[in-house]
Design a protein around this motif. Structure first.
Motif, short mmCIF file in Angstrom:
data_model
loop_
_atom_site.label_atom_id
_atom_site.label_comp_id
_atom_site.label_asym_id
_atom_site.label_seq_id
_atom_site.Cartn_x
_atom_site.Cartn_y
_atom_site.Cartn_z
N VAL A 97 1.20 -1.02 -0.04
CA VAL A 97 0.26 0.11 0.07
C VAL A 97 1.35 1.37 -0.14
N MET A 98 1.16 1.92 -0.94
CA MET A 98 1.35 3.06 -1.49
C MET A 98 1.21 4.76 -1.81
N LYS A 99 0.98 5.68 -1.49
CA LYS A 99 1.24 6.87 -2.04
C LYS A 99 0.69 7.28 -3.43
N GLY A 100 -0.83 7.63 -3.96
CA GLY A 100 -0.47 7.75 -5.44
C GLY A 100 0.34 8.39 -6.00
N GLU A 101 1.00 9.41 -5.45
CA GLU A 101 1.98 9.80 -5.73
C GLU A 101 3.21 9.18 -6.84
N LEU A 102 3.35 8.20 -6.34
CA LEU A 102 4.40 7.42 -6.60
C LEU A 102 4.45 6.94 -8.11
N THR A 103 3.07 6.75 -8.43
CA THR A 103 3.24 5.90 -9.77
C THR A 103 2.67 7.28 -10.60
N ARG A 104 2.89 8.34 -10.61
CA ARG A 104 3.05 8.99 -11.29
C ARG A 104 5.12 9.81 -11.77
N ILE A 105 5.99 8.97 -10.89
CA ILE A 105 7.44 9.13 -11.20
C ILE A 105 7.65 8.70 -12.55
N PRO A 106 8.88 9.05 -13.49
CA PRO A 106 8.80 8.50 -14.64
C PRO A 106 9.77 7.48 -14.66
N LEU A 107 9.16 6.27 -14.92
CA LEU A 107 9.36 5.05 -15.05
C LEU A 107 9.11 4.30 -14.38
#
Length: 234
Positions: A97-107
């Motif tokens: 379970v992680m912060k949603g903003e991590l999915t927006r990091i390139p690559l």
């Protein structure tokens, strides 16, 4: 010496991550089913570098409390980036379970989605809980072992903060017990700390708890952590 080791580790880990991030592109395009295995390989290499370069020994106790297969809920203390890597090595099908903003990091972000991690937009309020439970249902149906950090953020070793209720909702919703985990990882790879220190890093896994009422479960997690902390050198 710790500073020199830390410089070497940070540089090598950064280069490795960049190279494997680019190498993940064919996985994303042609072999998405291999994404979790690729992420496990990256985690294994980073933690090997951490041990080999920074002089850290990792000792895990209580492995008998972890499932060999099937769904599970794991409530871990969170002190370090180490905690977000080690479960890739300890569980067959981990799901963080992680912060949603991590999915927006390139690559990195697209690979996190492909590996089946569970992003949560914490600013979404009540909707965030609904999405969390939907993601939990999906992970359980896929026989994933779910890792959640109930403190909600990284803390200092021995620091006590109020736990977020998400883990209790997940346990009540699924009927799964919760496996508590204490650690002293922050002593060696601290929050936002450039310098990594040598020593014995402990991950202490306790017997499962519940399921039970929300307030009681959060209290039992706290009690289990406190009971495990002496074995972690805290």
């Amino acid at each position: 010496m710790a500073v020199v080791r830390s410089v070497v580790f940070n540089i090598v880990a950064f280069v490795l991550t960049g190279v494997m991030g680019v190498g993940a592109l064919p996985i994303r395009w042609f072999m998405p089913g291999r994404a979790l295995a690729y992420a496990k390989l990256w985690s294994r290499l980073v933690l090997w570098l951490f041990r080999a370069i920074c002089g850290v020994q990792v000792r895990v106790s209580g492995l008998e409390h972890l499932p060999q297969s099937g769904p599970a809920l794991i409530a871990s203390q969170h002190q370090s980036a180490f905690d977000t890597l080690v479960w890739m090595l300890l569980l067959p099908r981990p799901c963080y379970v992680m912060k949603g903003e991590l999915t927006r990091i390139p690559l990195l972000g697209p690979m996190l989605v492909l590996t089946g991690m569970m992003p949560v937009e914490r600013a979404a309020g009540a909707r965030a809980l609904r999405l969390l439970l939907q993601g939990t249902d999906k992970a359980v149906a896929d026989n994933r072992q779910i890792i959640i950090f109930p403190e909600g953020t990284r803390t200092m070793p021995g620091e006590h903060v109020a736990l977020k209720p998400g883990i209790a909702a997940m346990s009540s919703h699924t009927g799964l017990p919760v496996i508590p985990v204490a650690t002293n990882s922050g002593l060696f790879w601290g929050r936002n700390a450039f310098v990594k220190r040598s020593g014995v890093l402990h991950v202490c896994i306790g017997p499962s708890i519940g399921p039970t009422r929300r307030a009681a479960l959060l209290e039992e997690i706290e009690k289990s952590w406190r009971a495990l902390e002496p074995d972690c050198g805290l």
